[in-house]
Write an enzyme that holds these catalytic residues in place. Sequence first.
Site, PDB file in Angstrom:
ATOM      1  N   ASP A  25       0.852  -1.186   0.000  1.00 35.46           N
ATOM      2  CA  ASP A  25       0.000   0.000   0.000  1.00 35.46           C
ATOM      3  C   ASP A  25       0.891   1.240   0.000  1.00 35.46           C
ATOM      4  OD1 ASP A  25      -1.957   1.882   0.323  1.00 35.46           O
ATOM      5  OD2 ASP A  25      -2.168   1.533   2.493  1.00 35.46           O
ATOM      6  N   ASP A  33      -1.810  -1.123  -3.787  1.00 36.57           N
ATOM      7  CA  ASP A  33      -2.112  -0.365  -5.005  1.00 36.57           C
ATOM      8  C   ASP A  33      -0.971  -0.495  -6.026  1.00 36.57           C
ATOM      9  OD1 ASP A  33      -0.187   1.361  -3.813  1.00 36.57           O
ATOM     10  OD2 ASP A  33      -1.800   2.339  -2.695  1.00 36.57           O
ATOM     11  N   ASP A 102      -5.249 -10.112 -15.291  1.00 42.06           N
ATOM     12  CA  ASP A 102      -6.346 -11.049 -15.103  1.00 42.06           C
ATOM     13  C   ASP A 102      -7.474 -10.618 -16.031  1.00 42.06           C
ATOM     14  OD1 ASP A 102      -8.043 -12.973 -13.676  1.00 42.06           O
ATOM     15  OD2 ASP A 102      -6.658 -12.661 -11.999  1.00 42.06           O
ATOM     16  N   ASP A 204      -9.819 -15.968 -16.214  1.00 33.03           N
ATOM     17  CA  ASP A 204     -10.602 -16.463 -15.085  1.00 33.03           C
ATOM     18  C   ASP A 204     -11.610 -17.527 -15.538  1.00 33.03           C
ATOM     19  OD1 ASP A 204     -11.163 -15.724 -12.165  1.00 33.03           O
ATOM     20  OD2 ASP A 204     -13.176 -15.503 -12.999  1.00 33.03           O
ATOM     21  N   GLU A 267      -7.468 -20.437 -16.297  1.00 32.30           N
ATOM     22  CA  GLU A 267      -7.786 -21.023 -14.983  1.00 32.30           C
ATOM     23  C   GLU A 267      -8.799 -22.133 -15.210  1.00 32.30           C
ATOM     24  OE1 GLU A 267      -9.698 -20.176 -10.587  1.00 32.30           O
ATOM     25  OE2 GLU A 267     -10.548 -19.257 -12.363  1.00 32.30           O
ATOM     26  N   HIS A 328      -4.795 -17.231  -4.738  1.00 33.95           N
ATOM     27  CA  HIS A 328      -5.636 -16.478  -3.809  1.00 33.95           C
ATOM     28  C   HIS A 328      -6.946 -17.188  -3.468  1.00 33.95           C
ATOM     29  CE1 HIS A 328      -7.112 -15.794  -7.780  1.00 33.95           C
ATOM     30  NE2 HIS A 328      -8.202 -15.247  -7.302  1.00 33.95           N
ATOM     31  N   ASP A 329      -7.173 -18.350  -4.042  1.00 34.25           N
ATOM     32  CA  ASP A 329      -8.404 -19.104  -3.765  1.00 34.25           C
ATOM     33  C   ASP A 329      -8.173 -20.309  -2.863  1.00 34.25           C
ATOM     34  OD1 ASP A 329      -9.923 -17.451  -5.456  1.00 34.25           O
ATOM     35  OD2 ASP A 329      -9.345 -18.632  -7.217  1.00 34.25           O
TER      36      ASP A 329
HETATM   37  C1  GLC Z   1     -11.814 -17.430 -10.072  1.00 33.33           C
HETATM   38  C2  GLC Z   1     -11.017 -16.510  -9.188  1.00 33.33           C
HETATM   39  C3  GLC Z   1     -11.747 -16.348  -7.895  1.00 33.33           C
HETATM   40  C4  GLC Z   1     -13.080 -15.733  -8.171  1.00 33.33           C
HETATM   41  C5  GLC Z   1     -13.864 -16.550  -9.179  1.00 33.33           C
HETATM   42  C6  GLC Z   1     -15.018 -15.785  -9.726  1.00 33.33           C
HETATM   43  O1  GLC Z   1     -11.886 -18.711  -9.559  1.00 33.33           O
HETATM   44  O2  GLC Z   1      -9.730 -17.001  -9.045  1.00 33.33           O
HETATM   45  O3  GLC Z   1     -11.029 -15.570  -6.987  1.00 33.33           O
HETATM   46  O4  GLC Z   1     -13.809 -15.608  -6.986  1.00 33.33           O
HETATM   47  O5  GLC Z   1     -13.082 -16.906 -10.281  1.00 33.33           O
HETATM   48  O6  GLC Z   1     -14.566 -14.774 -10.579  1.00 33.33           O
END
Ligand code: GLC
Length: 535
Positions: A25, A33, A102, A204, A267, A328-329
């Site tokens: 930050d 940021d 992304d 995504d 992904e 991050h998931d």
């Molecule tokens: C993907 C992302 C996740 C998000 C989901 C919906 O799995 O990695 O963080 O919540 O898509 O966009």
Amino acid sequence: MEQKQHYLWWQSGIIYQIYPRSFQDADGDGVGDLKGIIQRLDYLKWMGITAIWVSPIYPSPMADFGYDISDYCGIHPLFGQMEDFDALLKEVHQRDMKLILDLVPNHTSNQHPWFLESRSSRDNPKRDWYLWHDAKEDGAEPNNWLSVFGGSAWEWDQQTEQYYYHAFLKEQPDLNWRNPEVQRAMFDVMRFWLDKGVDGFRVDVMWHMLKDEELRDNPTNPDYEASKSTYDQLIPAYSTDQPGIHDLVAKMRQVMDEYDERVMIGEIYLPIHRLVTYYGQDNKGAHLPFNFMLVTLDWNARTIRSHIDEYEGALPAGGWPNWVIGNHDQPRITSRVGNAQAKVAAMLLLTLRGTPTLYYGDELGMRDVPIPPDEVQDPQGLNMPDKDLSRDPARTPMQWSPAKNAGFTDGKPWLRLPDNYKRINVEVQQADNYSMLHFYRRLIKLRQSEAALSIGDYAPVLTNGPILTYTRKAEGSTFLILLNLSHKPCIFRAQTETYRGKIIIATDPEREEKTVSGNIALYGDEGLLIALDNA
Ligand code: GLC
């Protein structure tokens, strides 16, 4: 003479995922940021990272922390302005690194102007941009499909008296990718960023983009366990991975191919035999369908060994492999396998054949941080509170130094930091040659300097027990990698040949520089990277 193969940056390189809210930050509002990322680029360069993937930075109501986008071609003021983005891209390129954004094409925010129009009336020209369907005669949802984030995937719209489909939150309506106007609009979004010089996209939920046109019910999952997400009650046979998806992915790829050397990462959470289809016909699909095996599999040598070999065998000719250790998931690797074993995992990730993707903070051994119930922010956690599915613990601020808030912010961090940040942070670990950070860095540097490790061949080595063993080989050098995936000591007994060589990197550096041959004893949680004599 044999033609020397040319490897592209995304094949020989190393990708590092930044979750921008939590990286650095710069303006004191407690949320990371773009200016903050710029401040930390030298650190990434020092580590040997060659490409950065940044999770969404676009305008968004933040119902799903940026994965609900209301303007695909802007920057959320929380993260900065477009000029900050342009500066970031320039600074990344000046350091000879790449920037991957992304792309979230499956759904928009319900505040995106497209959806506002679409929901305004049944005859709005954008009505068909989303998936609107009538209720069944009794008023019920069009079918039984479930939302990944809990509950039904259908939301009733009072005003126009139809349901719309949302694979995730109701604030994230799914686009209708069968509509050519939607395709064109999203391809233009891609061009907008590619024209700026962005080096690629992580796409995504690529396997969600098409759904069954007949809206057939998903079958129930006989293996469902109550501790799992409610989404797992059904097998998403008709709502994901549908026929036609590969034509669509190929069209996206064509857009990428209008430019030089850009990368498209998908992904995709699917079993290996389905995953590899996303390379597309003649490898004209995703360059890298993300391989999440190291994230999802049970951590034992037998399971992982067989999956690595299955994956290597299933890859299409010319398809380039890749490996992911966290994102991050998912819970962080250290929290899944423990501190000591996390080093073994790092050695695995950085010695396998295929592009590695690291998740910020894993290089420090950052752990999942327990977030008290009244501080939970992730909608997945909030919607299914009894199931322990919140992703917040793996999204906490990067730990830079022993200073206040680990040097992440002068303000109040959006998620709390762990108690141990004064010890577990970049500054402290940079000064300690035995740290996880140095271990990562040395593995990265070796991988970058040895063709055998970055682009060389992979061959499994037959062993029993808890050890994962393989060689990586290129002209003139062969490495033997021995990884004890258990906490107990064990002996590596090669079954077909005798290996002799010198330990180059070990989880315990005291073992380095030693010569080994024949049977090799391994401590619990030990990994050895051995340069073989008879290369
Ligand atoms: C993907 C992302 C996740 C998000 C989901 C919906 O799995 O990695 O963080 O919540 O898509 O966009």
